[in-house]
Design a protein around this motif. Structure first.
Motif, PDB file in Angstrom:
ATOM      1  N   SER A 534       0.832  -1.197   0.000  1.00  0.00           N
ATOM      2  CA  SER A 534       0.000   0.000   0.000  1.00  0.00           C
ATOM      3  C   SER A 534       0.868   1.249   0.000  1.00  0.00           C
ATOM      4  CB  SER A 534      -0.917  -0.002   1.229  1.00  0.00           C
ATOM      5  OG  SER A 534      -0.152   0.030   2.415  1.00  0.00           O
ATOM      6  N   ASP A 567     -10.851  -0.959  -6.072  1.00  0.00           N
ATOM      7  CA  ASP A 567     -10.972   0.074  -5.030  1.00  0.00           C
ATOM      8  C   ASP A 567     -11.781   1.255  -5.558  1.00  0.00           C
ATOM      9  OD1 ASP A 567      -9.208   1.031  -6.890  1.00  0.00           O
ATOM     10  OD2 ASP A 567      -7.632   1.571  -5.464  1.00  0.00           O
ATOM     11  N   HIS A 582      -0.616   1.431 -10.585  1.00  0.00           N
ATOM     12  CA  HIS A 582      -1.718   1.842  -9.717  1.00  0.00           C
ATOM     13  C   HIS A 582      -1.231   1.818  -8.280  1.00  0.00           C
ATOM     14  CE1 HIS A 582      -5.787   2.548  -8.378  1.00  0.00           C
ATOM     15  NE2 HIS A 582      -5.692   1.521  -7.533  1.00  0.00           N
ATOM     16  N   TYR A 584      -2.495   1.705  -4.310  1.00  0.00           N
ATOM     17  CA  TYR A 584      -3.588   1.457  -3.367  1.00  0.00           C
ATOM     18  C   TYR A 584      -3.333   2.255  -2.090  1.00  0.00           C
ATOM     19  CZ  TYR A 584      -5.235  -2.402  -6.270  1.00  0.00           C
ATOM     20  OH  TYR A 584      -5.732  -3.163  -7.293  1.00  0.00           O
ATOM     21  N   ARG A 590      -8.235  -7.073  -2.701  1.00  0.00           N
ATOM     22  CA  ARG A 590      -8.944  -6.403  -3.786  1.00  0.00           C
ATOM     23  C   ARG A 590      -9.097  -7.375  -4.966  1.00  0.00           C
ATOM     24  NH1 ARG A 590      -9.378  -3.679   0.019  1.00  0.00           N
ATOM     25  NH2 ARG A 590      -8.669  -1.514   0.333  1.00  0.00           N
ATOM     26  N   VAL A 612      -3.345  -6.292  -0.541  1.00  0.00           N
ATOM     27  CA  VAL A 612      -2.690  -5.010  -0.301  1.00  0.00           C
ATOM     28  C   VAL A 612      -2.324  -4.915   1.176  1.00  0.00           C
ATOM     29  CG1 VAL A 612      -2.870  -2.508  -0.497  1.00  0.00           C
ATOM     30  CG2 VAL A 612      -4.056  -3.983  -2.151  1.00  0.00           C
TER      31      VAL A 612
END
Length: 732
Positions: A534, A567, A582, A584, A590, A612
């Motif tokens: 993350s 998300d 991307h 998170y 996810r 994540v």
């Protein structure tokens, strides 16, 4: 047992110059239950050869057959293979072989008052003839010189309710048939007829239709003189009306019929058939003693058609067409040459046609082969001399294409390369150049049809050329309307006037959906596909296969890749392969969904789960376990062989709690005595619940639930009057 299905070939009636699919059905009839086989241990092969009656044949060849997915398991399994195109008319002989690895084939012998079991050990087992045992004649089918959807076309001659006769028509060219109606004499006479097509093959249903199709021309209410042409209406029942003609001065009437357009042509004709396709005839000798001379002609020569081949293998023949205007029995010096066919080889009989630029009234016609050694000897058959009406089918240049839409992936990977055939209806004495024009032009909406060559040179005497199809781009429009391929005779000028019929055809190109190779799809449940940290950008990679025309990275017209990251965010990228980043913001599992869509609407999609977390964690556990936490318990990792996932799912201390559960509770996964324990104390009549270990409200979420009686069905949040309690713990 090996069984020929109702439709053995696809298309239903195989023709020369075109590959065809052959099929066989396999079942376990007659075997014991423990001897049953299916496609997992069967090896199917089709053996085939081309044979021209008793004159010549090719050696046996074989092709492995593939199981048709979903056709059955054990019983009713279908197998198919594609046989290569055969160049000439004749018989395509074939039989099937099934190698089922030594399994017994058992059949029943119904003899006497009962039946006895007999067992055969046959490996491989071969199906020939009409039985399921070795031996007997092979199956065969007659290869036609043209493609047609009907098994047989008939002329039904005579009035309704009166005695009728049927004439079997001969296939000439794609969808076109010829029938010869014999007459009792040359005196004026009226006849009537209609047409009947039997055994129609429906390509969409892949089946033979049981009912005939009938054709007639309702406008022909009174006999009309020959030559006559018109258009028929089709129906499902015998028509009440007939095609009515009036004829005089010939021994036959020639009828040509186009099954696609319904057009028919009728004309006076002279016809001779020597059946030399089944037995060699004596060759033509010389012009003083011609092997073949026509009867006296009462009508102008519109066309001359015959079949011929060289009598000797190593001596090509030249057949000259001689005419007389000094009577049927004119002396030899009065006959003169009007046309010649050279380079006739010792191959199966082929068709030759002479059409004068304008109809000419000759007294008679001869076919002559010189006896001075300048030509080999020749045999002829199926000679038809017709007036102008039959010349409504002049020499032609035709393009033969696959009957089904061509996949835009044809010729790549497992997709078979497709070809079209350009054919002259008769050979020409000089080189002929033919150009293939394509329409519409290639673009994103129309798609694209590529050909390996569009300018073809037919050497003198040649009749056929093969052109590879590709590259291709299928669209919605190309799958329905297709591309029109039109042959155009470029040179010489004389050939432009000779080949007056230039038949355009349509090739439909089918779009194929893209296939996602990476990322691999899976169910959205555990285990997760991989760990994503993350707060840090993560690169997702994709790889998609599709036709080259659909695989570009052009924005708006290339391969569109849509990512749904799970998300509530999504992004679009372009191209058949690439990466997208991307980030998170929050931890948790996810479900990621990726969709690949080509410019023509074909699409594929996959979904997978990612985990994540702030640090590397396990993927297969219901909650993520940090790998750093597992490193604190080396004995648990050692017991799992160093595998973090196995260690997290295991119970190394045998206390009934897995390692990942002990991570949640905060206990020691290697200590049997270290587990989550709840304690109850009563102070002033009030129950107090505590537990160990207690990691505090920041690290864990603790919930106390209770019951008044253990027999109560549901645990509720603890409250007054409850006597039994439990503690639930979860990650925040």
């Amino acid at each position: 047992m090996l069984v020929r299905p109702a439709v053995v070939f696809k298309p239903g009636y195989p023709a020369t110059g075109e590959p065809c699919v052959i099929r066989c059905e396999v079942s376990c009839v007659g075997t014991n239950w423990n001897e049953r086989t299916d496609h997992t241990n069967r090896a199917m092969t089709v053996h085939y050869r081309w044979r021209y009656l008793d004159q010549m044949s090719n050696a046996w060849a074989s092709v492995p057959m593939s199981y048709v997915a979903g056709s059955g398991v054990g019983d009713g399994e279908m197998y198919e293979a594609t046989l290569p195109a055969q160049a000439d008319i004749g018989d395509l002989e074939y039989f099937f072989e099934c190698d089922f690895e030594g399994y017994r084939y058992r059949h029943l012998d119904y003899t006497g008052s009962g039946y006895a079991y007999t067992t055969e050990w046959l490996s491989p087992r071969i199906l020939r003839g009409d039985t399921a045992v070795e031996g007997g004649r092979e199956f065969y089918t007659r290869l036609r010189p043209m493609a047609s959807s009907f098994g047989e076309m008939l002329l039904v001659v005579g009035e309704s309710g009166a005695e009728q006769t049927t004439v079997v028509m001969t296939p000439l060219e794609t969808g076109r048939w010829r029938g010869i109606i014999p007459l009792a004499g040359r005196a004026p006479t009226n006849i009537c007829f209609y047409l009947r097509g039997e055994g129609q093959y429906d390509a969409v249903a892949d089946a033979f239709l049981p009912d005939p199709v009938y054709w007639s021309d309702a406008s022909q209410t009174v006999p009309s003189p020959l030559p006559l042409t018109g258009t028929c209406d089709s129906g499902a029942v015998p028509p009440n009306h007939r095609i009515r003609i009036a004829t005089a001065g010939s021994s036959c009437v020639e009828v040509l019929f186009d099954e696609v357009s319904g057009t028919y042509w009728t004309a006076r004709a002279e016809y001779q058939n020597f059946n030399s396709q089944t037995a060699d005839t004596d060759p033509i000798q010389d012009r003083d003693q011609p092997f073949l001379q026509s009867p006296a002609l009462s009508f102008p020569l519109g066309s001359l058609t015959f079949m011929a081949r060289a009598y000797d293998v190593a001596s090509p023949a030249r057949i000259a067409v001689y005419a007389s205007t000094n009577g049927w029995d004119a002396p030899a010096e009065s006959w003169f040459e009007v046309h010649a066919f050279s380079g006739i080889a010792h191959v199966p009989y082929r068709t030759y046609r002479f059409v004068p630029a304008t109809p000419v009234q000759y007294d008679a016609i001869r076919l002559v082969v010189a006896a001075d050694g300048s030509s080999g000897r020749a045999c002829v058959d199926e000679v038809v001399i017709s007036e102008l009406g039959a010349a409504g089918v002049p020499p032609s240049v035709k393009v033969f294409v696959p009957t089904e839409p061509v996949s835009e992936l044809a010729g790549t990977g497992a997709y078979i390369k497709k070809r079209l055939i350009v054919r002259l209806s008769e050979p020409y004495a000089q080189d002929v150049t033919v150009r293939l024009d394509l329409s519409p032009d290639a673009n994103a909406q129309n798609g694209c049809l590529g050909l390996s060559q569009t300018n073809l040179v037919f050497a003198a005497g040649a009749e056929e050329q093969v052109v590879d199809i590709g590259p291709l781009d299928g669209t919605a429009l190309s799958a329905t309307d297709g591309f029109t391929v039109t042959p155009v005779v470029v040179s010489p000028v004389a050939a432009q006037h000779h080949y007056l019929s230039l038949v355009a055809v349509a090739v439909r190109v089918l779009n194929e959906a893209p296939v996602i190779v990476e990322p691999a799809g899976g169910i959205a449940s555990l285990p997760a596909s991989f760990f994503v940290q993350s707060g840090q950008p993560h690169s997702f990679f994709w790889n998609v296969t599709d036709a080259a025309a659909d695989s570009s990275a052009d924005v708006g017209s290339g391969m569109k890749i849509t990512w749904h990251f799970g998300d509530d965010t999504w992004s679009v990228a372009w191209g058949a392969s690439g990466t997208i980043e991307h980030t998170y913001a929050n931890v948790g599992d996810r479900v990621v969904r990726m969709i690949a869509e080509d410019k023509d609407g074909g699409f594929d999609e996959v979904q997978f789960r990612v985990r994540v977390a702030t640090e590397p964690v396990t993927l297969s556990t219901p909650v993520p376990v940090p790998l750093a936490w597992l490193d604190l318990y080396p004995s648990a990792l050692a017991a799992a062989g160093g595998n973090y996932e196995s260690a997290a799912l295991g119970d190394v201390d045998g206390d009934g709690h897995t390692t990942w559960q002990e991570y949640v509770t905060g206990s020691d996964p290697t200590n049997t005595l270290s587990i989550l324990r709840a304690h109850i104390t009563v102070d002033g009549g009030t129950a107090q619940v505590t537990w160990t270990p207690d990691l505090g409200p920041v690290a864990r979420c603790y919930t106390v639930e209770g019951k008044t009686n253990l027999t109560d069905g549901v645990w509720l949040e603890s409250g007054p009057g409850m006597r039994f309690f439990r503690v639930r713990v979860a990650l925040p």
